[in-house]
Design a protein around this motif. Structure first.
Motif, short mmCIF file in Angstrom:
data_model
loop_
_atom_site.label_atom_id
_atom_site.label_comp_id
_atom_site.label_asym_id
_atom_site.label_seq_id
_atom_site.Cartn_x
_atom_site.Cartn_y
_atom_site.Cartn_z
N PRO A 109 0.92 -1.10 0.00
CA PRO A 109 0.20 -0.08 0.06
C PRO A 109 0.69 1.25 -0.03
N PRO A 149 -8.99 0.45 0.01
CA PRO A 149 -8.37 0.11 1.42
C PRO A 149 -7.81 -1.32 1.16
N SER A 150 -8.29 -2.16 0.55
CA SER A 150 -7.72 -3.41 0.46
C SER A 150 -7.70 -4.10 -0.84
N ASN A 176 -14.44 3.36 1.12
CA ASN A 176 -13.26 4.08 1.10
C ASN A 176 -12.52 3.73 -0.27
N VAL A 272 -10.35 8.14 1.32
CA VAL A 272 -9.75 6.78 1.12
C VAL A 272 -9.01 6.52 2.61
N ASN A 273 -8.42 5.51 2.66
CA ASN A 273 -7.69 5.08 3.85
C ASN A 273 -6.28 5.90 3.74
N GLU A 275 -3.35 4.36 4.40
CA GLU A 275 -2.60 3.38 3.66
C GLU A 275 -3.48 2.81 2.67
N SER A 276 -3.53 2.97 1.41
CA SER A 276 -4.37 2.49 0.39
C SER A 276 -3.61 1.72 -0.61
#
Length: 705
Positions: A109, A149-150, A176, A272-273, A275-276
């Motif tokens: 990420p 995010p994932s 996100n 968004v997060n 860490e993306s």
């Protein structure tokens, strides 16, 4: 089936500080130290942010980054196959085209903001895609660049959901995610079935723009490539998206358009997060298409790792106490860095490749080559092609004339071109090959230094171009001498060198002549070594070479073989004997080869000999080379003679193989598959149409990339 033109521009890196002169560098460092000493310890964390760059592709066996699966997360039904990131797969492995979705992400990420600097990351990403209609059917559904995010793929995200969301989650703030979609199916909420959109947590675009009015079709009939640029300015909080067609495989990469097709305010921090993940998602529905990514480039701001206030206070105190020593150390360091930069390239990719070469070639100093070419004066230009410009130079210390090739495409492509050519030509040693003398890399300028060929290229002597000092065409004796030399060189590449090497760009302009008119095969920018037990080389950039010299099967396989090199050699043979280009229209024929075949059928083949020779040629030799040219140009690859036999035929020790009176029809699929690998690829029908041939259909299950 793959048919790829994978050139990509390397784009400006955000917030990058260029290398400057030693004096400027010293002054800058001194100023930074002074600011650090004056500011409180809590503000000394405001460092200059840097960027990192990731360049991926072509995704094939020669890929320099190693195992692709260690770099990317591949979420089925996506695959890395047939030399591409297939976000939705072909039918290999009994996977249906319909109702599929998949994702491929960069495994690590990215940190998109840091409160210590009150800064959002800026990034530029660009990628080359091919969205292919299977069997020219109705396309569906689309492909998207995603910040998520994932890496996980939502269930039931096929159809209109593009692998982004599903019926239960679409529109949820907790998704996100932000995506740039290229949509090929019109839903109730879409402007049309050919648009680009900015999506936030939903497949309903916040901003969408129809591409039809711009003359761009995401998924047309046939094979077309698109370059997409997504630029995000973290300071202005603006996202810009650009798109351009890339449909000419031989031309330099299209320039990035001046204006974006889509521009919008976007505060990633609120969406968004921190860490993306960056990557791609795509889907198919009842209708389907192949969604392939061929190259991918990311440049993004990198924030330094966390440091505690205690650490920074210690650093500040240390600077206060040791300023004199620091300044002295900085001066010494700058001197050493400048000296080291002058001495060698700092590019890790280039240096890594050089270290892997058997016997590192000589490195020339940039100033030495600059002086030798009179600052690369246009008056010293020897030639220019798609990869760069070649200049004549004189090295006074060695009293040596050289040819200096400067790579002039965009940075990423120039590096690829430079390393590909250097890694091939450095290992080759033959009296009929142009010899590499060394290389140079400075401040992004890439140069290869070759021995100078005083008589220039063969085509200048055959065609006596306008503006050339050559007024008399090459004699038959010298033409035959050149043909023989090229045959020896090509046989060396195919059979005598410890790896099989395919030149891929045989033509008269790439055959150089030394002071004694000996042939020297040059321009190895497209040449590739093929692995042991392999018979072909496939590149994601598709069919390389020059029209008229490219074998017809290459437009179906996208692969170069020794047989396709022989086809190019056949075109050169006819070119040299007839004094005409392969694409010359003569009498009722659109191509030179068809006219020569007609004369052969009428038993008048000697009428094809260049009339400028005025009958000053050896009849037996001319007939032999013309028939050999036809044999080498046989539409069926397996029927062409091998280079060992060709060398013997030219010498007169072996007769020319039988040449049928009528030119055989090109048939695809070929009856003899022995010369091809199992990975079959295809190309644009517009390119193939130049051969006036018909191909069969029925390639279901193969990736049209």
């Amino acid at each position: 089936m793959l048919s790829l033109q994978c050139n990509l521009s390397r784009h400006n890196k955000p917030n990058m500080v260029p290398w400057s002169s030693p004096a400027t560098t010293t002054a800058s460092i001194t100023a930074i130290i002074a600011i650090l000493l004056l500011l409180p310890a809590t503000t000394s964390q405001a460092q200059i942010l840097k960027s990192e760059e990731h360049v991926y592709g072509p995704f094939n066996s020669s890929y320099v980054y190693g195992n692709l699966n260690t770099i990317f997360s591949v979420i089925p039904s996506a695959t890395i196959n047939q030399g591409a990131l297939q976000i939705t797969p072909d039918s290999a492995g009994n996977i249906t085209y319909q109702n599929n979705s998949g994702r491929i992400f960069y495994k690590k990420p990215f940190k998109l903001w840091d409160d210590r600097y009150a800064a959002l990351a800026s990034f530029n990403t660009s990628f080359l895609i091919n969205v292919y209609r299977v069997n020219n059917g109705t396309p569906g559904e689309g492909i998207a660049f995603v910040i998520a995010p994932s890496e996980s793929l939502p269930p039931n995200s096929y159809g209109q959901y593009l692998g982004l969301t599903n019926a239960a989650t679409d529109g949820n703030r907790t998704n996100n995610l932000v995506a740039v979609e290229l949509d090929t199916v019109k839903q109730d909420f879409d402007p049309d079935d050919n648009h680009i959109g900015l999506n936030i947590n939903s497949v309903r675009s916040n901003v969408s723009v129809s591409l039809s009015k711009l003359g761009i079709q995401i998924s047309p009939n046939g094979t077309v490539f698109h370059v997409i640029w997504v630029d995000y300015d973290g300071e202005r909080k603006v996202i810009d998206v650009y798109i351009a067609d890339q449909d000419d495989k031989d031309a330099p990469i299209v320039a990035k358009p001046k204006k974006p097709v889509l521009s919008s305010s976007l505060d990633l921090k609120s969406l968004v997060n921190q860490e993306s993940y960056f990557g791609f998602s795509a889907s198919t529905g009842i209708t389907y298409q192949l969604n392939c990514v061929l190259r991918w480039n990311i440049s993004i701001t990198v924030f330094p790792e966390n440091k505690s206030n205690k650490d920074w206070n210690a650093i500040t105190i240390g600077l206060c106490v040791g300023v004199p020593l620091v300044l002295i150390g900085i001066g010494v360091l700058v001197y050493l860095l400048v000296k080291k930069k002058k001495a060698s390239s700092s590019d890790p990719q280039i240096m890594g490749t050089l270290k892997s070469l058997p016997g590192t070639p000589k490195e020339f100093r940039y100033q030495e080559l600059k002086k030798a070419t009179n600052n690369f004066d246009a008056k010293n230009k020897l030639g220019q092609g798609g990869y760069g410009v070649v200049y004549k130079g004189i090295l006074p210390n060695d009293k040596l004339e050289v040819a200096v090739k400067m790579f002039s495409r965009d940075k990423m492509k120039s590096t690829d071109d430079f390393l590909s050519e250097l890694s091939i030509i450095n290992r080759l040693r033959h009296r009929h090959l142009v010899r590499l003398l060394g290389w140079c890399h400075k401040n992004g300028t890439l140069l290869l230094v070759y021995e100078y060929m005083p008589n220039g290229s063969l085509d200048n002597h055959i065609f006596c171009k306008e503006g050339s000092t050559i007024e008399t065409t090459l004699s038959w004796h010298l033409r035959y001498k050149v043909i023989s030399g090229v045959a020896y060189a090509l046989n060396y590449l195919h059979n005598e060198y410890d790896q099989k090497v395919i030149h891929r760009d045989l033509k008269a302009s790439n055959i150089m002549l030394d002071s004694d008119f000996n042939a020297r095969l040059g321009d190895f920018g497209l040449a590739r070594a093929i692995e042991n037990e392999k018979t072909s080389y496939a590149e994601l950039e598709g069919v390389h070479g020059t029209m008229g010299y490219i074998a017809p099967e290459c437009f179906h396989t996208g692969k170069a073989t020794r047989e396709s090199d022989v086809y190019g050699f056949g075109a050169v043979l006819l070119e040299v004997v007839c004094g005409l280009r392969p694409w010359t229209k003569i009498e009722a024929y659109q191509l030179l080869i068809d006219w020569v075949w007609y004369l052969h059928r009428e038993k008048r083949i000697l009428e094809a000999v260049d009339p400028r020779l005025e009958n000053n040629y050896v009849i037996e030799e001319a007939e032999r080379i013309l028939k050999l040219g036809l044999a080498c140009s046989h539409p069926i690859a397996s029927e062409r003679p091998k280079m060992q036999a060709i060398v013997q035929i030219i010498s007169g020790s072996v007769p020319v193989p039988h040449v049928p009176p009528f030119k055989p029809s090109f048939v695809w699929p070929a009856l003899d598959f022995g010369i091809f690998d199992s990975e079959i690829t295809a190309t644009s029908t517009s390119e193939y149409s130049a051969f006036n041939t018909q191909s069969s259909s029925g390639h279901v299950g193969l990736s049209h990339v």
